[in-house]
Design an enzyme around this catalytic site. Structure first.
Site, PDB file in Angstrom:
ATOM      1  N   ARG A 147      -1.125  10.264 -16.428  1.00 49.94           N
ATOM      2  CA  ARG A 147      -2.345  10.132 -17.242  1.00 49.94           C
ATOM      3  C   ARG A 147      -2.082  10.601 -18.659  1.00 49.94           C
ATOM      4  O   ARG A 147      -2.724  10.163 -19.618  1.00 49.94           O
ATOM      5  CB  ARG A 147      -3.491  10.950 -16.642  1.00 49.94           C
ATOM      6  CG  ARG A 147      -3.225  12.452 -16.652  1.00 49.94           C
ATOM      7  CD  ARG A 147      -4.451  13.302 -16.395  1.00 49.94           C
ATOM      8  NE  ARG A 147      -4.067  14.706 -16.385  1.00 49.94           N
ATOM      9  CZ  ARG A 147      -3.975  15.468 -17.467  1.00 49.94           C
ATOM     10  NH1 ARG A 147      -4.239  14.967 -18.661  1.00 49.94           N
ATOM     11  NH2 ARG A 147      -3.610  16.740 -17.356  1.00 49.94           N
ATOM     12  N   SER A 148      -1.112  11.529 -18.813  1.00 49.83           N
ATOM     13  CA  SER A 148      -0.857  12.186 -20.082  1.00 49.83           C
ATOM     14  C   SER A 148       0.570  12.700 -20.072  1.00 49.83           C
ATOM     15  O   SER A 148       1.049  13.161 -19.046  1.00 49.83           O
ATOM     16  CB  SER A 148      -1.850  13.351 -20.246  1.00 49.83           C
ATOM     17  OG  SER A 148      -1.552  14.141 -21.376  1.00 49.83           O
ATOM     18  N   ASP A 202       3.283  14.997 -22.572  1.00 49.39           N
ATOM     19  CA  ASP A 202       3.795  15.725 -23.733  1.00 49.39           C
ATOM     20  C   ASP A 202       5.238  15.263 -23.913  1.00 49.39           C
ATOM     21  O   ASP A 202       6.102  15.566 -23.099  1.00 49.39           O
ATOM     22  CB  ASP A 202       3.695  17.226 -23.441  1.00 49.39           C
ATOM     23  CG  ASP A 202       4.540  18.092 -24.345  1.00 49.39           C
ATOM     24  OD1 ASP A 202       5.058  17.587 -25.360  1.00 49.39           O
ATOM     25  OD2 ASP A 202       4.686  19.291 -24.032  1.00 49.39           O
ATOM     26  N   ARG A 222       0.811  -1.220   0.000  1.00 52.54           N
ATOM     27  CA  ARG A 222       0.000   0.000   0.000  1.00 52.54           C
ATOM     28  C   ARG A 222       0.846   1.273   0.000  1.00 52.54           C
ATOM     29  O   ARG A 222       0.372   2.333   0.408  1.00 52.54           O
ATOM     30  CB  ARG A 222      -0.932  -0.001   1.217  1.00 52.54           C
ATOM     31  CG  ARG A 222      -1.878  -1.198   1.244  1.00 52.54           C
ATOM     32  CD  ARG A 222      -2.720  -1.204   2.502  1.00 52.54           C
ATOM     33  NE  ARG A 222      -3.628  -2.359   2.523  1.00 52.54           N
ATOM     34  CZ  ARG A 222      -4.494  -2.603   3.493  1.00 52.54           C
ATOM     35  NH1 ARG A 222      -4.574  -1.780   4.535  1.00 52.54           N
ATOM     36  NH2 ARG A 222      -5.284  -3.662   3.432  1.00 52.54           N
ATOM     37  N   VAL A 225       2.472  13.827 -29.015  1.00 48.52           N
ATOM     38  CA  VAL A 225       3.379  14.830 -29.568  1.00 48.52           C
ATOM     39  C   VAL A 225       2.519  15.933 -30.175  1.00 48.52           C
ATOM     40  O   VAL A 225       1.601  15.654 -30.955  1.00 48.52           O
ATOM     41  CB  VAL A 225       4.285  14.212 -30.655  1.00 48.52           C
ATOM     42  CG1 VAL A 225       4.952  15.293 -31.490  1.00 48.52           C
ATOM     43  CG2 VAL A 225       5.330  13.300 -30.023  1.00 48.52           C
ATOM     44  N   TYR A 226       2.793  17.168 -29.822  1.00 47.99           N
ATOM     45  CA  TYR A 226       2.099  18.288 -30.454  1.00 47.99           C
ATOM     46  C   TYR A 226       2.614  18.459 -31.877  1.00 47.99           C
ATOM     47  O   TYR A 226       3.810  18.276 -32.147  1.00 47.99           O
ATOM     48  CB  TYR A 226       2.304  19.569 -29.646  1.00 47.99           C
ATOM     49  CG  TYR A 226       1.477  19.612 -28.389  1.00 47.99           C
ATOM     50  CD1 TYR A 226       0.134  19.969 -28.432  1.00 47.99           C
ATOM     51  CD2 TYR A 226       2.030  19.273 -27.149  1.00 47.99           C
ATOM     52  CE1 TYR A 226      -0.636  19.995 -27.280  1.00 47.99           C
ATOM     53  CE2 TYR A 226       1.266  19.295 -25.994  1.00 47.99           C
ATOM     54  CZ  TYR A 226      -0.064  19.660 -26.073  1.00 47.99           C
ATOM     55  OH  TYR A 226      -0.827  19.674 -24.925  1.00 47.99           O
ATOM     56  N   CYS A 281      -0.565  15.719 -14.388  1.00 44.67           N
ATOM     57  CA  CYS A 281      -0.168  14.780 -15.443  1.00 44.67           C
ATOM     58  C   CYS A 281       0.391  13.517 -14.795  1.00 44.67           C
ATOM     59  O   CYS A 281      -0.137  12.433 -14.985  1.00 44.67           O
ATOM     60  CB  CYS A 281       0.851  15.431 -16.374  1.00 44.67           C
ATOM     61  SG  CYS A 281       0.187  16.849 -17.270  1.00 44.67           S
ATOM     62  N   ALA A 337       2.150  24.693 -25.187  1.00 45.01           N
ATOM     63  CA  ALA A 337       0.695  24.672 -25.332  1.00 45.01           C
ATOM     64  C   ALA A 337       0.085  24.796 -23.941  1.00 45.01           C
ATOM     65  O   ALA A 337       0.518  24.120 -23.009  1.00 45.01           O
ATOM     66  CB  ALA A 337       0.235  23.383 -25.999  1.00 45.01           C
TER      67      ALA A 337
END
Length: 279
Positions: free
Chosen positions: A181-182, A184, A142, A223-224, A161, A278
């Protein structure tokens, strides 16, 4: 070639070749320079895995490693959401998300500072609870920290993120799994992968464990579109051997670390590349 360079380039190539565009959608992100929609190519659920024989930092471009560590200390040691405190360290990467009160709302350090864990009849925060449990209850499954608080997402300037860590103690080694979660890949990923490995090394040192594996999991890996050209340049560059990260061995308390307790030795890298932000 470093372990990180190899895995990073592989993911970038996959995104450019097979990534799915979001141009059909009205996206949240906008280019800071002109306010137009910032679209991406993305793939999902990628994992980077490191055996910790080397520090994971890119050599194909210069990574602002001190800035990455300062941000880490701001979130994990100061447990702060106050951007002015980060500015005092000479770091301005959160300025675009600073609210009127100078904070980023209930995000990142704010969640770590909340004293919502019970420890021997006392309320403590997530970091102190983790440090105590790693030392005193190493076999627990835990050992988790969580920045994703559904009740307060609307009060955050930016939802986290990197939102979760899970720690494992096996045969005297401290392993770390990080979940984003995300990510760049041009700007966020090189920072996040490096800084959470630094965190693993810091906590291993103060809890008395050897370094184990380091696993970095990404949900939406993107990728932007305005970053693609420079990423192609970056992937063609010469790669160098990984540097050595020195952490002051005299530090035994997590809260005693300062930026002066870290040195990156023999960091050879390509020139800095510019990637538009961004927001």
């Amino acid at each position: 070639m470093t372990q990180f360079d190899k895995q990073y380039n592989s993911i970038i190539k996959e995104i450019i070749k097979n990534g799915i565009s979001d141009e059909e959608f009205d996206v949240r992100t906008k280019w800071e320079s002109d306010g137009t929609p910032a679209h991406t190519l993305s793939i999902i659920t990628k994992q980077m895995r490191f055996d910790n024989s080397e520090v994971p930092i890119l050599t194909t471009k210069k990574v602002a490693w001190k800035t990455a560590i300062k941000e880490l200390l701001w979130i994990w040691q100061l447990k702060s959401n106050d951007v002015t405190e980060l500015n005092k360290m000479g770091v301005h990467i959160w300025d675009q998300w600073k609210q009127e009160d100078g904070s980023i709302g209930h995000a990142y350090g704010f969640q770590l500072a909340k004293k919502n864990r019970n420890l021997n009849g006392e309320k403590v925060d997530q970091v102190d609870y983790l440090l105590h449990q790693l030392k005193n209850n190493p076999s627990s499954r835990r050992h988790i920290t969580m920045l994703w608080n559904p009740d307060e997402l609307d009060s955050m300037a930016l939802t986290p993120c990197v939102y979760e860590t899970q720690w494992y103690v096996k045969q005297g080694k401290l392993h770390l799994e990080v979940r984003a979660r995300s990510n760049d890949m041009a700007l966020g990923n090189p920072f996040n992968v490096f800084q959470y490995n630094v965190l693993q090394r810091m906590i291993a040192q103060v809890t008395g464990y050897e370094l184990g594996e380091y696993i970095f999991n990404i949900g939406d890996c993107h990728v932007y579109t305005r970053h693609i050209d420079n990423l192609k340049i970056q992937m063609e560059r010469e790669q160098f051997e990984a540097p050595k990260l020195w952490i002051n061995p005299e530090v035994k308390d997590f809260y005693d670390f300062t930026i002066d307790d870290f040195k990156l030795i023999n960091y050879k890298h390509g020139d800095r590349l510019s990637f538009e932000v961004a927001v």
